[in-house]
Design a protein around this motif. Structure first.
Motif, PDB file in Angstrom:
ATOM      1  N   VAL A  65       0.830  -1.203   0.000  1.00 20.69           N
ATOM      2  CA  VAL A  65       0.000   0.000   0.000  1.00 20.69           C
ATOM      3  C   VAL A  65       0.870   1.260   0.000  1.00 20.69           C
ATOM      4  N   ASP A  68       1.578   1.878  -3.507  1.00 19.76           N
ATOM      5  CA  ASP A  68       0.358   2.364  -4.164  1.00 19.76           C
ATOM      6  C   ASP A  68       0.164   3.853  -3.919  1.00 19.76           C
ATOM      7  N   ASP A  69       0.399   4.288  -2.683  1.00 19.44           N
ATOM      8  CA  ASP A  69       0.244   5.708  -2.357  1.00 19.44           C
ATOM      9  C   ASP A  69       1.244   6.559  -3.133  1.00 19.44           C
ATOM     10  N   GLU A  72       0.204   6.827  -6.722  1.00 22.34           N
ATOM     11  CA  GLU A  72      -0.919   7.763  -6.892  1.00 22.34           C
ATOM     12  C   GLU A  72      -0.426   9.204  -6.922  1.00 22.34           C
ATOM     13  N   ARG A  99       5.965  11.951   1.646  1.00 24.38           N
ATOM     14  CA  ARG A  99       5.621  10.533   1.545  1.00 24.38           C
ATOM     15  C   ARG A  99       6.857   9.676   1.287  1.00 24.38           C
ATOM     16  N   THR A 134       7.771   7.165  -8.756  1.00 22.75           N
ATOM     17  CA  THR A 134       6.767   8.213  -8.972  1.00 22.75           C
ATOM     18  C   THR A 134       6.982   8.957 -10.285  1.00 22.75           C
TER      19      THR A 134
END
Length: 334
Positions: A65, A68-69, A72, A99, A134
């Motif tokens: 997760v 995933d963050d 995003e 993050r 990213t």
């Protein structure tokens, strides 16, 4: 050789604690050799990942997760870049930095839970690899595979080089399946550029006469077949580029500040260890001196003990002689 079978074995191997990789790889190759020798050879050739890459793999396996963050955030940054949204881009750069730092901390924690500590330098490599996730779809596929072999680097301009960075790359999903829908990222075809449609010419039904008596030329009307979205002006493009540059500058400044903080913390830790080392050396010196003194005392005590033992033997012999004399004198009187 079946690449899918190799990928299945690789998935198991790269999910193990790092110290178990070599032994597990040899066992997997031995188990496979009787069934498929080429597959066994390919298993033996699977490289051991670097510590930082292994930490990223642990993150992909146990905390997906988090990836995933980050993905995003990367989606939104790419959308903001495509739409020249400078304000959004600046805000997303700050969000990504926050993050990424949290994700690197999580990776260190997961790695420690699976038997290997991650140094500050390795954590920086982990964070840089997650930044590449990213920024580039291909890097995202490699990172999320859980079979990363080495860390990745993104410069924000060129595509991330993932050559040789992931085990069994033949079974990775295509990087062309971008996370952001295509309608949000209109990209021109690389092979040709669409030429603007030529306007159709239409005669005006009534041509007004000229002053010379000759009929006027038909009035021409440009009829657009479809409305075209207005192209961003040079100023808008410049503003977007400036926003992106400022976001990159802010991101780099944030990373530099984190590195400076790490340097200060490390410097303080080194100073404390040096002080502790000096104290331990003093204690060791005092202990050595005390040990030497105790050894001398032990030698003296041993010598004194020998002398005392000799004196005791001498006294015992004297006592025995005296007792024998007493016995002889007693017998003589009788």
């Amino acid at each position: 050789m079946d690449d899918a079978a190799l990928a299945e074995i690789a998935n198991r191997l790269y999910a193990l604690p790092l110290d178990d990789f070599i032994t597990a790889r040899a066992a997997a190759a031995k188990e496979t050799a009787g069934k498929d020798k080429p597959l066994a050879a390919a298993v033996r050739a699977l490289p051991k990942p670097s510590v930082a890459a292994w930490a990223v793999n642990m993150l992909a396996r146990h905390e997906p997760v988090v990836l995933d963050d980050l993905a995003e955030v990367g989606d939104r940054m790419q959308a903001a870049q495509a739409s020249l949204d400078a304000a959004t881009l600046r805000g997303l750069a700050r969000e990504r930095r926050s993050r990424l730092s949290a994700a690197a901390d999580t990776a260190r924690k997961v790695a420690e839970e699976h038997g290997r500590a991650v140094s500050d330098a390795m954590a920086a490599d982990v964070e840089e690899t997650l930044r590449a996730l990213t920024a580039d779809p291909g890097a995202a596929v490699a990172v999320r595979s859980g079979r990363l072999l080495k860390t990745l680097t993104a410069d924000g301009v060129n595509a991330v080089d993932i050559e040789g960075s992931v085990a069994v790359p033949s079974v990775l999903p295509s990087a062309d399946s971008r996370r952001v829908p295509a309608k949000e990222h209109p990209t021109p075809s690389p092979t040709r550029r669409d030429k603007p449609a030529k306007p159709r010419l239409q005669e005006s039904p009534t041509a007004a006469p000229t002053t010379s008596g000759r009929p006027a030329k038909p009035r021409l009307e440009a009829v657009r077949q479809a409305p075209r979205p207005p192209s961003p002006s040079a100023l808008e493009k410049a503003r977007a580029a400036l926003a992106e540059a400022r976001a990159a500058e802010e991101d780099a400044a944030g990373r530099a500040a984190e590195r400076r903080s790490n340097v200060e913390e490390t410097r303080d830790r080194v100073a404390a260890l040096q002080e502790e080392t000096a104290s331990l050396r003093k204690r060791l010196k005092a202990a050595d001196e005390e040990l030497e003194h105790s050894r001398r005392m032990l030698g003296d005590a041993a010598a004194e003990a020998k002398q005392a033992a000799r004196a005791a033997d001498k006294a015992a012999r004297a006592a025995m002689l005296a007792q024998e004399r007493v016995l002889r004198l007693g017998n003589t009187r009788d």
